[in-house]
Design a protein around this motif. Structure first.
Motif, PDB file in Angstrom:
ATOM      1  N   LYS A 192       2.504  21.961   5.144  1.00 33.00           N
ATOM      2  CA  LYS A 192       2.241  23.391   4.948  1.00 33.00           C
ATOM      3  C   LYS A 192       2.895  24.224   6.051  1.00 33.00           C
ATOM      4  O   LYS A 192       3.244  25.394   5.847  1.00 33.00           O
ATOM      5  N   ASP A 193       2.994  23.629   7.218  1.00 30.15           N
ATOM      6  CA  ASP A 193       3.757  24.177   8.331  1.00 30.15           C
ATOM      7  C   ASP A 193       4.094  22.991   9.229  1.00 30.15           C
ATOM      8  O   ASP A 193       3.906  21.838   8.838  1.00 30.15           O
ATOM      9  N   LYS A 194       4.572  23.234  10.428  1.00 33.18           N
ATOM     10  CA  LYS A 194       5.021  22.129  11.280  1.00 33.18           C
ATOM     11  C   LYS A 194       3.884  21.223  11.750  1.00 33.18           C
ATOM     12  O   LYS A 194       4.119  20.098  12.181  1.00 33.18           O
ATOM     13  N   GLU A 195       2.668  21.697  11.659  1.00 31.91           N
ATOM     14  CA  GLU A 195       1.543  20.929  12.195  1.00 31.91           C
ATOM     15  C   GLU A 195       0.584  20.403  11.138  1.00 31.91           C
ATOM     16  O   GLU A 195      -0.215  19.514  11.416  1.00 31.91           O
ATOM     17  N   ASN A 196       0.632  20.926   9.909  1.00 33.10           N
ATOM     18  CA  ASN A 196      -0.395  20.626   8.924  1.00 33.10           C
ATOM     19  C   ASN A 196       0.184  19.958   7.680  1.00 33.10           C
ATOM     20  O   ASN A 196       1.065  20.514   7.011  1.00 33.10           O
ATOM     21  N   LEU A 197      -0.356  18.776   7.388  1.00 34.83           N
ATOM     22  CA  LEU A 197       0.122  17.956   6.277  1.00 34.83           C
ATOM     23  C   LEU A 197      -0.947  17.856   5.192  1.00 34.83           C
ATOM     24  O   LEU A 197      -2.114  17.568   5.471  1.00 34.83           O
ATOM     25  N   LEU A 198      -0.518  18.085   3.953  1.00 32.33           N
ATOM     26  CA  LEU A 198      -1.358  17.843   2.780  1.00 32.33           C
ATOM     27  C   LEU A 198      -0.766  16.649   2.042  1.00 32.33           C
ATOM     28  O   LEU A 198       0.387  16.686   1.604  1.00 32.33           O
ATOM     29  N   ALA A 199      -1.567  15.597   1.908  1.00 31.07           N
ATOM     30  CA  ALA A 199      -1.084  14.372   1.268  1.00 31.07           C
ATOM     31  C   ALA A 199      -1.995  13.982   0.118  1.00 31.07           C
ATOM     32  O   ALA A 199      -3.207  13.836   0.299  1.00 31.07           O
ATOM     33  N   HIS A 200      -1.410  13.852  -1.062  1.00 29.96           N
ATOM     34  CA  HIS A 200      -2.107  13.280  -2.208  1.00 29.96           C
ATOM     35  C   HIS A 200      -1.768  11.793  -2.227  1.00 29.96           C
ATOM     36  O   HIS A 200      -0.602  11.428  -2.379  1.00 29.96           O
ATOM     37  N   VAL A 201      -2.771  10.959  -2.063  1.00 33.14           N
ATOM     38  CA  VAL A 201      -2.549   9.524  -1.893  1.00 33.14           C
ATOM     39  C   VAL A 201      -3.406   8.752  -2.891  1.00 33.14           C
ATOM     40  O   VAL A 201      -4.577   9.076  -3.096  1.00 33.14           O
ATOM     41  N   SER A 202      -2.822   7.747  -3.501  1.00 30.85           N
ATOM     42  CA  SER A 202      -3.602   6.820  -4.326  1.00 30.85           C
ATOM     43  C   SER A 202      -4.216   5.789  -3.385  1.00 30.85           C
ATOM     44  O   SER A 202      -3.538   4.877  -2.916  1.00 30.85           O
ATOM     45  N   THR A 203      -5.502   5.965  -3.094  1.00 31.72           N
ATOM     46  CA  THR A 203      -6.096   5.170  -2.027  1.00 31.72           C
ATOM     47  C   THR A 203      -7.533   4.771  -2.329  1.00 31.72           C
ATOM     48  O   THR A 203      -8.236   5.440  -3.094  1.00 31.72           O
TER      49      THR A 203
END
Length: 723
Positions: A192-203
């Motif tokens: 979303k920016d340099k510090e924030n990650l949105l991950a959709h993971v099959s987990t």
């Protein structure tokens, strides 16, 4: 008073399930609340996420089982139209350790462009020694590929073996099978920016993934949000982000664009993990009355490069009280894909080795299988339970009328029928999960937890628990799961999720309900401990006091929030189950084809939340068991080390016409209901292979020693018996 109880003016309120006869939803057949979304395609899995600007990845994987990379040139791949990035996973001088090991990833605007990019990569190898044979332990020793995994022998073993009136020795085996999830392993990562990650993971562990991704990306775990709304299968292989998941996060970070990396089917079969093989030379001894007195197993197998196999501690399986035993375990290191937990780790293999050898001993003695297993239940930890389940199973299968000595049944047009049985056990204790519960002033209820639904009905079971507790319809319950930002939840493995969500949701709900009772008691001048909630009303004894919505209106404008986490020793959950399975098969002695007629599981699992989802767990386990019994097997070419059936055309799975009639019968006396919730994911897949193998032996009078019992192996066994 335990920390889960509360005090009212009248006395102590106890945490627990309602008396069995008072439930309206709990233990009944409730269709899944997300069934329509899944059936219609509206449910979005990680593999379905395609946000604007997403780049698609294909992997270059090794076509060598063991080699050193001598040249890796990605320049031409970077020039392919549409390719935006080539990420090197293993560079020059790195070793690859199996056919399918990951080397590089290509990201492009379209998937076919990524595939063209992979083709354009130049790679050269230096061949290294290759060994893939896990069945021949002598050859493995000669090749220097074995290691001892333990030897154990009791003091009286040799004398017990010498005294045995009956002995049977035989070779048995169960091969490697691969994880092959309907939804392949993979993720979609978007910064979303340099510090924030949105991950959709099959987990299988939403709460456990952020830290893994944060570490490789160099950010705080608090800045990583993992979403897993639905999972298309895991079975033990999706606890970690996997190397592919870490690569996805890093590529998205470098590219400044969303990345979707989902394994193709061949890589899905080769890389995310396998169930270890297990082969054994076994001798079992019994006294003149058929009581088993001693056990000897020399076992070996492979878990891939690590050189493990199943633990020696699981043999002899279920019959753990055999006092005199000798166990020797050898691991074989092979240049094949790595191990991952596979539904009930070690147990299906242990059952397939133990209960086939036991059945062969019974045949040698001349004792009917059911009588032999029943006689020796004293050697198990659940003798009375197994005895009841065997009696139930025998009645359903009409066992006594239809069973015959091995190979002595009627033969019609070359087809012979047989019956077989086996036993299993599992733990199934609750994991540690947290829940935040909200009761809104309008009467709706919300549960929030980071737990995940592998397809086992987690959402539905949570909704049933809350609707039952508050006496409201399922439509008034909203279940929020699958985000790492929700209260922490344990991974879905070891059949621990149902207990992990049942305990905290019930506790939090009771805590909220008791607070509402106190408000109702004060407003309507009734005894709080006389109150109950059912049919969307609050009652004092048999007298209606107010509606559920009126009661919730007493909260004012602010919702009531409660929290709970577990596990706790309060009777809501427990551990330890046992089950039996019986198989009815027909074997064509001319073609070697084994046909399933009927497969039965009689299973205990304590308090059942939703009978329909519980039945689905058992039926799914039986289908998986039939698959590894009759067709499913990784086939590796011994000369080249290549995984030659890594596709869904040649990696044989059963179709609907191959499974026969499936019966899920639950053992549910009152003491089981009072036991509390115990997990059911693993148990029904365990003893299927042994039961079917015993049924085939009963039909044709000869053991097919190694699963799966393909037509070729059946015919070889018949030919060997005639030789």
């Amino acid at each position: 008073m335990s920390d889960t109880d509360t005090k009212s003016k009248a006395g102590t309120r106890k945490v627990g399930w309602k008396p069995r006869g008072e439930n309206t939803l709990l233990g009944t057949r409730i269709p899944r609340i997300d069934g329509v979304e899944k059936a219609s395609g509206a449910a979005k899995y990680a593999a379905d996420i395609n946000t604007p600007g997403t780049l698609y990845v294909r992997l270059l994987t090794s076509d060598r089982p063991h080699a050193k990379i001598k040249k890796l040139n990605v320049k031409q791949a970077e020039k392919v139209p549409g390719v935006k990035m080539v990420h090197i996973i293993k560079d020059v001088d790195a070793e690859v350790h199996w056919d399918g090991d990951m080397i590089a990833a290509v990201a492009a605007e379209r998937i076919e462009q990524a595939m063209e990019g992979v083709k354009a990569i130049e790679v050269e190898y230096e061949a290294l020694p290759v060994y893939v044979d896990d069945k021949d332990v002598a050859a493995a020793e000669k090749a220097g590929r074995t290691k001892s995994l333990g030897n154990r022998e009791t003091k009286e073993f040799e004398s017990a073996l010498a005294r045995a009136a009956h002995k049977h020795s035989g070779f048995y085996g169960i091969p490697v099978i691969s994880h092959m999830c309907m939804e392949p392993h993979g993720s979609h990562c978007e910064w979303k920016d340099k510090e924030n990650l949105l991950a959709h993971v099959s987990t299988q562990w939403t709460s456990g993934i952020p830290g893994q991704l944060a570490q490789v990306a160099g950010v705080d775990a608090a800045n990583v949000t993992v979403i897993c709304n639905y999972v298309g299968g895991g079975f033990g292989s999706k606890f970690s982000a996997g190397e592919w998941g870490l690569v996805c996060a890093v590529m998205a970070q470098k590219a400044g664009r969303p990345i979707r990396l989902v394994l193709d089917r061949a890589t899905e079969l080769k890389t995310p993990g396998t169930r270890p093989s297990a082969f054994a030379e076994i001798t079992v001894g019994a006294d003149a009355d058929g009581n088993v007195t001693c056990w000897d197993s020399q076992q070996w197998g492979t878990s891939g490069p690590g050189g493990g196999t199943i633990s020696s501690g699981v043999l002899p399986y279920v019959f753990t009280k055999i006092k005199n035993y000798r166990r020797k375990t050898t691991g074989i290191s092979t240049d094949t894909g790595p191990y991952q937990a596979w539904r009930a780790p070690d147990h299906p293999q242990a059952a397939a080795l133990t209960h086939t050898a036991m059945d062969d001993l019974a045949a040698k003695i001349g004792m009917p299988s059911l009588d032999f297993f029943t006689k020796n239940l004293k050697l198990t930890d659940r003798a009375a339970l197994y005895a009841d389940e065997l009696a139930i199973g025998a009645k359903i299968m009409d066992w006594k009328a239809r069973w015959h000595p091995h190979g002595k049944g009627e033969k019609k047009s070359g087809v012979q029928q047989g019956l077989g049985l086996a036993l299993h056990t599992w733990g199934g204790a609750a994991n540690v999960s947290a829940v935040s519960l909200r009761v809104n002033p309008d009467g709706t209820v919300e549960s929030t937890s980071a737990t995940q639904d592998l397809g086992t009905g987690t959402r539905t079971c949570i909704a049933v628990i809350l609707a039952e507790t508050f006496g409201i319809p399922l439509s008034s319950v909203k279940v929020h799961i699958g985000s790492s930002k929700y209260p922490n939840a344990g991974g879905s493995g070891g059949s621990t999720t149902i207990g992990g969500i049942s305990g905290p949701n019930r506790r939090a709900a009771l805590d909220a309900l008791w607070k509402i009772y106190d408000l109702v008691a004060k407003r309507y001048k009734v005894d709080a401990d006389s109150l109950s909630a059912k049919n969307e009303k609050i009652y004092s004894g048999d007298k209606e006091v107010c509606s559920w919505k009126q009661a919730c209106g007493l909260l004012g404008p602010t919702p009531l929030e409660t929290q709970s986490k577990g596990k706790k020793n309060d009777g809501l959950t427990s551990q330890g189950v046992g089950g039996i399975q019986m198989a009815d098969v027909s074997v064509d002695t001319e073609t070697g084809v084994v046909r399933m007629n009927k497969m039965l599981c009689v299973q205990d699992c304590g308090t059942i939340i939703d009978l329909q989802t519980a039945e689905s767990q058992v039926l799914g386990g039986l289908i998986m068991g039939i698959s590894y019994s009759l067709s499913e097997e990784r086939i590796v070419d011994k000369a080249t080390g290549r995984y030659i059936n890594a596709d869904l055309e040649n990696y044989k799975l059963p179709r609907i016409g191959d499974v026969g009639e499936l019966i899920a019968e639950f053992y549910q006396p009152d003491d089981q209901y009072k036991k509390g919730v115990v997990g059911l994911g693993e148990p029904p897949v365990i003893s299927t292979g042994a039961a079917i193998s015993n049924a085939v032996a009963n039909a044709i009078g000869v053991r097919v020693p190694v699963l799966p019992m393909t037509p070729k192996r059946v015919l070889e066994a018949l030919k060997g018996a005639k030789a």
